[in-house]
Design an enzyme around this catalytic site. Structure first.
Site, PDB file in Angstrom:
ATOM      1  N   ARG A 182       5.661  10.170   2.219  1.00  0.00           N
ATOM      2  CA  ARG A 182       4.815   9.389   1.275  1.00  0.00           C
ATOM      3  C   ARG A 182       4.650   9.816   0.115  1.00  0.00           C
ATOM      4  O   ARG A 182       3.378   9.744  -0.548  1.00  0.00           O
ATOM      5  CB  ARG A 182       3.430   9.386   2.040  1.00  0.00           C
ATOM      6  CG  ARG A 182       3.545   8.703   3.554  1.00  0.00           C
ATOM      7  CD  ARG A 182       3.576   7.072   3.449  1.00  0.00           C
ATOM      8  NE  ARG A 182       2.572   6.345   2.984  1.00  0.00           N
ATOM      9  CZ  ARG A 182       1.642   5.825   3.723  1.00  0.00           C
ATOM     10  NH1 ARG A 182       1.606   5.777   5.076  1.00  0.00           N
ATOM     11  NH2 ARG A 182       0.724   5.151   3.400  1.00  0.00           N
ATOM     12  N   ARG A 222      -0.645   6.483  -3.972  1.00  0.00           N
ATOM     13  CA  ARG A 222      -1.789   6.520  -5.001  1.00  0.00           C
ATOM     14  C   ARG A 222      -2.389   7.708  -5.380  1.00  0.00           C
ATOM     15  O   ARG A 222      -3.052   7.563  -6.154  1.00  0.00           O
ATOM     16  CB  ARG A 222      -2.912   5.906  -4.143  1.00  0.00           C
ATOM     17  CG  ARG A 222      -2.396   4.442  -3.820  1.00  0.00           C
ATOM     18  CD  ARG A 222      -3.501   3.895  -2.534  1.00  0.00           C
ATOM     19  NE  ARG A 222      -2.727   4.488  -1.455  1.00  0.00           N
ATOM     20  CZ  ARG A 222      -3.215   3.897  -0.151  1.00  0.00           C
ATOM     21  NH1 ARG A 222      -4.309   3.282   0.172  1.00  0.00           N
ATOM     22  NH2 ARG A 222      -2.949   4.632   0.858  1.00  0.00           N
ATOM     23  N   ARG A 239       0.323  -0.267  -9.568  1.00  0.00           N
ATOM     24  CA  ARG A 239      -0.312  -0.704  -8.361  1.00  0.00           C
ATOM     25  C   ARG A 239      -1.560  -1.643  -8.847  1.00  0.00           C
ATOM     26  O   ARG A 239      -1.921  -2.696  -8.276  1.00  0.00           O
ATOM     27  CB  ARG A 239      -0.846   0.355  -7.534  1.00  0.00           C
ATOM     28  CG  ARG A 239      -1.841   0.099  -6.282  1.00  0.00           C
ATOM     29  CD  ARG A 239      -0.745  -0.557  -5.388  1.00  0.00           C
ATOM     30  NE  ARG A 239      -1.567  -0.871  -4.243  1.00  0.00           N
ATOM     31  CZ  ARG A 239      -2.515  -1.800  -4.073  1.00  0.00           C
ATOM     32  NH1 ARG A 239      -2.835  -2.750  -4.832  1.00  0.00           N
ATOM     33  NH2 ARG A 239      -3.054  -2.105  -2.824  1.00  0.00           N
ATOM     34  N   ASP A 263       8.217  -0.229   3.335  1.00  0.00           N
ATOM     35  CA  ASP A 263       7.084   0.232   4.323  1.00  0.00           C
ATOM     36  C   ASP A 263       7.817  -0.085   5.615  1.00  0.00           C
ATOM     37  O   ASP A 263       8.772  -0.918   5.707  1.00  0.00           O
ATOM     38  CB  ASP A 263       5.973  -0.582   4.361  1.00  0.00           C
ATOM     39  CG  ASP A 263       4.935  -0.003   5.171  1.00  0.00           C
ATOM     40  OD1 ASP A 263       4.146   0.754   4.568  1.00  0.00           O
ATOM     41  OD2 ASP A 263       4.569  -0.353   6.259  1.00  0.00           O
ATOM     42  N   TYR A 320       1.893  -1.669  16.171  1.00  0.00           N
ATOM     43  CA  TYR A 320       1.251  -2.598  15.169  1.00  0.00           C
ATOM     44  C   TYR A 320       1.332  -3.885  15.823  1.00  0.00           C
ATOM     45  O   TYR A 320       0.516  -4.918  15.600  1.00  0.00           O
ATOM     46  CB  TYR A 320       2.041  -2.474  13.772  1.00  0.00           C
ATOM     47  CG  TYR A 320       1.474  -1.249  13.010  1.00  0.00           C
ATOM     48  CD1 TYR A 320       0.147  -1.189  12.391  1.00  0.00           C
ATOM     49  CD2 TYR A 320       2.225  -0.088  13.058  1.00  0.00           C
ATOM     50  CE1 TYR A 320      -0.151  -0.035  11.676  1.00  0.00           C
ATOM     51  CE2 TYR A 320       1.784   1.036  12.221  1.00  0.00           C
ATOM     52  CZ  TYR A 320       0.527   1.113  11.774  1.00  0.00           C
ATOM     53  OH  TYR A 320      -0.001   2.172  11.147  1.00  0.00           O
TER      54      TYR A 320
HETATM   55  O1  CP3 Z   1       7.464   8.191   1.474  1.00  0.00           O
HETATM   56  C1  CP3 Z   1       7.422   7.521   0.462  1.00  0.00           C
HETATM   57  O2  CP3 Z   1       7.040   7.564  -0.802  1.00  0.00           O
HETATM   58  C2  CP3 Z   1       7.998   5.941   0.584  1.00  0.00           C
HETATM   59  C3  CP3 Z   1       7.173   5.023   1.103  1.00  0.00           C
HETATM   60  C4  CP3 Z   1       6.237   4.646   2.200  1.00  0.00           C
HETATM   61  C5  CP3 Z   1       5.294   3.845   2.499  1.00  0.00           C
HETATM   62  N1  CP3 Z   1       5.018   3.701   3.833  1.00  0.00           N
HETATM   63  C6  CP3 Z   1       4.462   3.227   1.401  1.00  0.00           C
HETATM   64  C7  CP3 Z   1       3.299   2.875   1.628  1.00  0.00           C
HETATM   65  C8  CP3 Z   1       6.793   5.313   3.556  1.00  0.00           C
HETATM   66  C9  CP3 Z   1       7.728   6.231   4.117  1.00  0.00           C
HETATM   67  C10 CP3 Z   1       5.869   4.087   4.679  1.00  0.00           C
HETATM   68  C11 CP3 Z   1       5.762   4.571   6.157  1.00  0.00           C
HETATM   69  C12 CP3 Z   1       4.762   3.994   6.831  1.00  0.00           C
HETATM   70  N2  CP3 Z   1       4.065   2.878   6.661  1.00  0.00           N
HETATM   71  C13 CP3 Z   1       4.232   4.524   7.866  1.00  0.00           C
HETATM   72  C14 CP3 Z   1       4.897   5.882   8.457  1.00  0.00           C
HETATM   73  C15 CP3 Z   1       4.397   7.237   7.752  1.00  0.00           C
HETATM   74  C16 CP3 Z   1       3.233   7.696   8.319  1.00  0.00           C
HETATM   75  O3  CP3 Z   1       2.402   8.114   7.327  1.00  0.00           O
HETATM   76  O4  CP3 Z   1       2.933   7.725   9.533  1.00  0.00           O
HETATM   77  C17 CP3 Z   1       3.354   3.729   8.614  1.00  0.00           C
HETATM   78  C18 CP3 Z   1       2.461   4.253   9.678  1.00  0.00           C
HETATM   79  C19 CP3 Z   1       3.255   2.725   7.492  1.00  0.00           C
HETATM   80  C20 CP3 Z   1       2.192   1.666   7.797  1.00  0.00           C
HETATM   81  C21 CP3 Z   1       1.237   1.476   6.582  1.00  0.00           C
HETATM   82  N3  CP3 Z   1       1.600   1.224   5.351  1.00  0.00           N
HETATM   83  C22 CP3 Z   1      -0.338   2.010   6.649  1.00  0.00           C
HETATM   84  C23 CP3 Z   1      -0.870   2.302   7.802  1.00  0.00           C
HETATM   85  C24 CP3 Z   1      -0.699   1.662   5.303  1.00  0.00           C
HETATM   86  C25 CP3 Z   1      -1.921   1.652   5.005  1.00  0.00           C
HETATM   87  C26 CP3 Z   1      -2.321   3.005   5.099  1.00  0.00           C
HETATM   88  C27 CP3 Z   1      -2.866   3.596   3.633  1.00  0.00           C
HETATM   89  O5  CP3 Z   1      -2.546   4.892   3.329  1.00  0.00           O
HETATM   90  O6  CP3 Z   1      -3.584   3.011   2.837  1.00  0.00           O
HETATM   91  C28 CP3 Z   1       0.494   1.293   4.397  1.00  0.00           C
HETATM   92  C29 CP3 Z   1       0.282   1.087   2.970  1.00  0.00           C
HETATM   93  C30 CP3 Z   1       1.273   1.787   2.229  1.00  0.00           C
HETATM   94  N4  CP3 Z   1       2.833   1.941   2.694  1.00  0.00           N
HETATM   95  C31 CP3 Z   1       0.733   2.451   1.040  1.00  0.00           C
HETATM   96  C32 CP3 Z   1       2.090   2.903   0.462  1.00  0.00           C
HETATM   97  C33 CP3 Z   1       2.326   3.622  -0.960  1.00  0.00           C
HETATM   98  C34 CP3 Z   1      -0.338   2.415   0.318  1.00  0.00           C
HETATM   99  C35 CP3 Z   1      -0.354   0.931  -0.185  1.00  0.00           C
HETATM  100  C36 CP3 Z   1      -1.275   0.801  -1.631  1.00  0.00           C
HETATM  101  O7  CP3 Z   1      -0.859   1.157  -2.562  1.00  0.00           O
HETATM  102  O8  CP3 Z   1      -2.524   0.407  -1.571  1.00  0.00           O
END
Ligand code: CP3
Length: 343
Positions: free
Chosen positions: A24, A28, A37, A73, A150
């Site tokens: 990740r 943010r 964003r 994602d 999910y």
């Molecule tokens: O690593 C990277 O930089 C690539 C981007 C990436 C995102 N999601 C962007 C994202 C990756 C590799 C993921 C994978 C992901 N998504 C996972 C597996 C990784 C982990 O942490 O276990 C999971 C479980 C998700 C599902 C998901 N997407 C959730 C639960 C959320 C919300 C949680 C949160 O952090 O707010 C997201 C949203 C998300 N995916 C964001 C980002 C940058 C935040 C979105 C925003 O800007 O509001």
């Protein structure tokens, strides 16, 4: 200046220093991410290749990491399956039509990734051009269990009550759902590789909720299906299962050239259990980055010492970076890994 240390470490070849990237890493905690964003919602960012590309490059430019990970994602393939995904403000992912019955599973579509998520493949192609070989590009997907969680729960979950109810009351429904999900994920990852991803990671973020015996019965065959299906694609595959140190052997059995480690186990103990014929990735507690630079440096040295300069270690966090992490500490981390691992 082609930096292929990450790919070399995946293949367990000698490197002059330990490569590092962060799960990740785009997100943010970075002011330059927030700038974009604030102007568009998360799904629009994922679906606009130019934006996805720009955001992917931010941590590469700012942090000096040794790999880029596509901005996307794990839940993007859901739309094509007929599952309605939205990101609610401050709530994370929400699904309005969760899958609970045999009929729901029957209705799930298995379509090709190029058709379901063309924007992901376009972003990859664009990124390969923009990166010009500076660092390798990692593609990714969720693992079958994490995606199922999910789809069934309708969003994030603490107890996975609906998942386990399906597993333990209607195993045939569970198995047919997992079959469909793993086919979608295999096609999604293959399409990413075809578009230009130079390695892929499968995230099993929530599988730690299961007993090892249930992992073996209800999950392992499907993770293995995806990972086996990637064997002839010619790129390294990373298998990360979070909170799974009680079942590392099973995770390794499911497959992956590189096994991802969280922070709940010492790296030396984990690597010995997995076997030195695999590479490992990890395993710093993400909240170490809330500590002082001195503590960060000490923890980096501890992990590097446990890896003993053995070929096949990729430094990473044990899970995704927290959104309130101070950027200067992340930079300090990357510098410390490069400095103290130099052979
Ligand atoms: O690593 C990277 O930089 C690539 C981007 C990436 C995102 N999601 C962007 C994202 C990756 C590799 C993921 C994978 C992901 N998504 C996972 C597996 C990784 C982990 O942490 O276990 C999971 C479980 C998700 C599902 C998901 N997407 C959730 C639960 C959320 C919300 C949680 C949160 O952090 O707010 C997201 C949203 C998300 N995916 C964001 C980002 C940058 C935040 C979105 C925003 O800007 O509001």
């Amino acid at each position: 200046m082609f930096n292929d240390r990450f790919l070399k470490a995946c293949r367990r070849e000698e490197v002059d220093y330990t490569p590092v990237w962060l799960m990740r890493q785009a997100g943010r905690y970075m002011p330059e991410y927030m700038e974009i964003r604030n102007k568009s919602d998360f799904l629009t960012m994922c679906k606009t290749p130019e934006i996805a590309c720009e955001v992917t490059l931010q941590p590469v430019n700012r942090l000096g990491v040794d790999a880029a990970i596509l901005f996307a994602d794990i839940l993007l393939p859901l739309d094509g399956m007929g599952i309605n995904l939205a990101f609610a403000k401050n709530e994370g992912p929400v699904i309005s039509n969760p899958v609970r019955t045999a009929k729901d599973v029957e209705n799930i579509r298995v379509i090709d990734a190029e058709e379901a998520t063309p924007y992901v493949m376009e972003a990859i192609k664009l990124l390969r051009k923009e990166l010009e070989g500076r660092v390798p590009l990692i593609g990714f997907s969720g693992a079958p269990f994490t995606i199922a969680s999910y789809i069934i729960e309708g969003g994030g979950s603490k107890e996975y009550k609906n998942c386990k109810t399906m597993m333990f009351r209607a195993p045939e429904v569970w198995h047919s759902l997992m079959e469909k999900i793993s086919e979608v994920l295999l096609r999604y990852l293959k399409a990413q590789i075809k578009a230009g991803a130079q390695a892929v990671q499968m995230f099993d973020s929530w599988v730690g909720a299961l007993a090892p015996v249930d992992y073996a019965t209800y999950v392992l065959p499907y993770s293995k299906y995806v990972l086996d299906g990637l064997k002839d694609e010619g790129v390294p595959v990373i298998h990360f299962a979070n909170n799974a140190s009680s079942m590392l052997e099973l995770v390794a059995e499911a497959g992956g050239d590189v096994i991802g480690l969280d922070w709940r186990i010492n790296l030396d103990v984990a690597w010995k259990r997995i076997g030195y014929d695999r590479a490992v990735q990890g395993n710093l507690d993400p909240f170490t980055l809330f500590g002082t630079p001195k503590v960060i440096e000490e923890k980096v040295k501890r992990i590097l010492a446990m890896a003993e300069n053995r070929p096949g270690h990729i430094f990473n966090l044990g899970h995704g970076i927290n959104k309130e992490t101070p950027v200067e500490n992340v930079i300090a981390l990357v510098e410390a890994v490069h400095k103290y691992s130099r052979r």
